[in-house]
Design a protein around this motif. Structure first.
Motif, PDB file in Angstrom:
ATOM      1  N   ARG A   1       6.189   4.535   5.011  1.00 53.51           N
ATOM      2  CA  ARG A   1       5.160   5.043   4.102  1.00 53.51           C
ATOM      3  C   ARG A   1       5.024   6.537   4.247  1.00 53.51           C
ATOM      4  O   ARG A   1       5.279   7.096   5.301  1.00 53.51           O
TER       5      ARG A   1
ATOM      6  N   THR B   1       6.465  -2.008   5.927  1.00 54.70           N
ATOM      7  CA  THR B   1       7.589  -1.110   6.192  1.00 54.70           C
ATOM      8  C   THR B   1       8.952  -1.801   6.128  1.00 54.70           C
ATOM      9  O   THR B   1       9.896  -1.251   5.557  1.00 54.70           O
TER      10      THR B   1
ATOM     11  N   ASN C   1      -4.455  -2.030   0.804  1.00 52.82           N
ATOM     12  CA  ASN C   1      -5.521  -1.557   1.701  1.00 52.82           C
ATOM     13  C   ASN C   1      -6.544  -0.632   1.038  1.00 52.82           C
ATOM     14  O   ASN C   1      -7.659  -0.527   1.512  1.00 52.82           O
TER      15      ASN C   1
ATOM     16  N   SER D   1       5.409  -5.533  10.611  1.00 52.06           N
ATOM     17  CA  SER D   1       6.855  -5.282  10.696  1.00 52.06           C
ATOM     18  C   SER D   1       7.374  -5.246  12.133  1.00 52.06           C
ATOM     19  O   SER D   1       8.454  -5.749  12.411  1.00 52.06           O
TER      20      SER D   1
ATOM     21  N   LYS E   1       0.840  -1.210   0.000  1.00 50.77           N
ATOM     22  CA  LYS E   1       0.000   0.000   0.000  1.00 50.77           C
ATOM     23  C   LYS E   1       0.871   1.254   0.000  1.00 50.77           C
ATOM     24  O   LYS E   1       1.892   1.295   0.697  1.00 50.77           O
TER      25      LYS E   1
HETATM   26  C1  LIG Z   1      -0.277  -1.601   6.641  1.00 53.94           C
HETATM   27  C2  LIG Z   1      -0.697  -2.933   7.137  1.00 53.94           C
HETATM   28  C3  LIG Z   1       0.248  -3.930   7.393  1.00 53.94           C
HETATM   29  C4  LIG Z   1       1.742  -3.721   7.263  1.00 53.94           C
HETATM   30  O1  LIG Z   1       2.212  -2.915   8.288  1.00 53.94           O
HETATM   31  P1  LIG Z   1       3.778  -2.629   8.494  1.00 53.94           P
HETATM   32  O2  LIG Z   1       3.864  -2.121   9.865  1.00 53.94           O
HETATM   33  O3  LIG Z   1       4.163  -1.608   7.459  1.00 53.94           O
HETATM   34  O4  LIG Z   1       4.494  -3.911   8.295  1.00 53.94           O
HETATM   35  C5  LIG Z   1      -0.213  -5.175   7.802  1.00 53.94           C
HETATM   36  N1  LIG Z   1      -1.528  -5.426   7.959  1.00 53.94           N
HETATM   37  C6  LIG Z   1      -2.457  -4.487   7.734  1.00 53.94           C
HETATM   38  C7  LIG Z   1      -3.890  -4.823   7.923  1.00 53.94           C
HETATM   39  C8  LIG Z   1      -2.077  -3.218   7.326  1.00 53.94           C
HETATM   40  O5  LIG Z   1      -3.014  -2.286   7.130  1.00 53.94           O
END
Ligand SMILES: *Cc1c(COP(=O)(O)O)cnc(C)c1O
Length: 233
Positions: free
Chosen positions: A226, A220, A57, A202, A36
């Motif tokens: 992001r 991430t 997302n 992450s 995303k």
């Molecule tokens: C953005 C998101 C992730 C990934 O998150 P990071 O902290 O960047 O690894 C995982 N699951 C969902 C539902 C997310 O919205």
């Protein structure tokens, strides 16, 4: 070597190590790369490094990327909040949906899944953080919702998903994951045959793997930080 390639190697190794520490088969933990807000070029770089499953997302953004990346054999996962007027696009364009929390949404996804595609794989989102989170069904609601979902022909209930409240202490991180894993085992003891425990991001995926995650959703650590949420469509 590109940053995405080296990040992916670091993440794969960390997943493997977490699995070994937990005395689990590393092959039992799948990596979903959460792309995303990142451009098509970032996804192409991860794909070139062997990654095939990507999570998105934001529906409008993801539809543009899916169209632009049609030449690649990507397995797309929708992991964002689902509005009922968006279910048709999700049913037509994704292989998986994590984060289903209402029967009505599941019914729409099932009815709108094109007949030439295999059933849409679904994970039910469970709120294992109590009042710290508003998303997901409560643990006491999971069982009846799961039994209702397995009757729908256009979807296949694969498992459970959770996004626990952020927490920096690895020991405390395990609590909500262990809770979700216990609910998962409980459903499987009623012969639901679920195979997917989607938990861990992450900052907490080693704790999730220790508790039994079969799919970790990592953004991430692969793609970098992001941009602020305002830029996300
Ligand atoms: C953005 C998101 C992730 C990934 O998150 P990071 O902290 O960047 O690894 C995982 N699951 C969902 C539902 C997310 O919205």
């Amino acid at each position: 070597m590109s940053a995405i390639l080296s990040n992916l190697q670091v993440v794969r190794l960390a997943i493997k190590n977490a699995a070994i520490v937990a005395q689990r088969d590393p092959a039992s933990v799948h990596l979903l790369a959460v792309s995303k807000t990142f451009p098509e070029s970032a996804i192409r770089a991860a794909y070139a490094a062997g990654q095939r499953a990507f999570g998105e997302n934001y529906l409008q953004e993801s539809l543009l990327k899916i169209a632009a990346l049609k030449d690649l054999a990507i397995e797309w996962h929708f992991i964002g909040p689902i509005q009922s007027n968006k279910t048709r696009d999700i049913a037509e364009n994704f292989a998986w949906v994590h984060g289903v929390e209402r029967l009505k949404i599941a019914e729409r996804l099932s009815a709108q899944r094109p007949h030439n595609l295999p059933p849409l794989n679904i994970c039910l989102q469970v709120n294992v953080s109590g009042e710290a989170s508003k998303s997901g069904v409560t643990p006491s609601e999971v069982e009846s919702l799961a039994h209702a979902l397995i009757k729908l022909p256009g979807i296949k209930l694969r498992g459970l998903m959770a996004i626990p409240a952020p927490c920096d202490d690895p020991r405390l991180q395990q609590q909500p994951f262990a809770h979700l894993a216990a609910i998962f085992r409980g459903l499987n003891s009623q012969s639901l045959a679920l195979d997917t425990l989607s938990m861990g991001m992450s900052h907490d995926f080693p704790a999730a793997i220790a508790a039994g995650a079969t799919l970790v959703r990592i953004g991430t650590a692969i793609f970098g930080d992001r941009p602020p949420a305002a830029l996300a469509g």
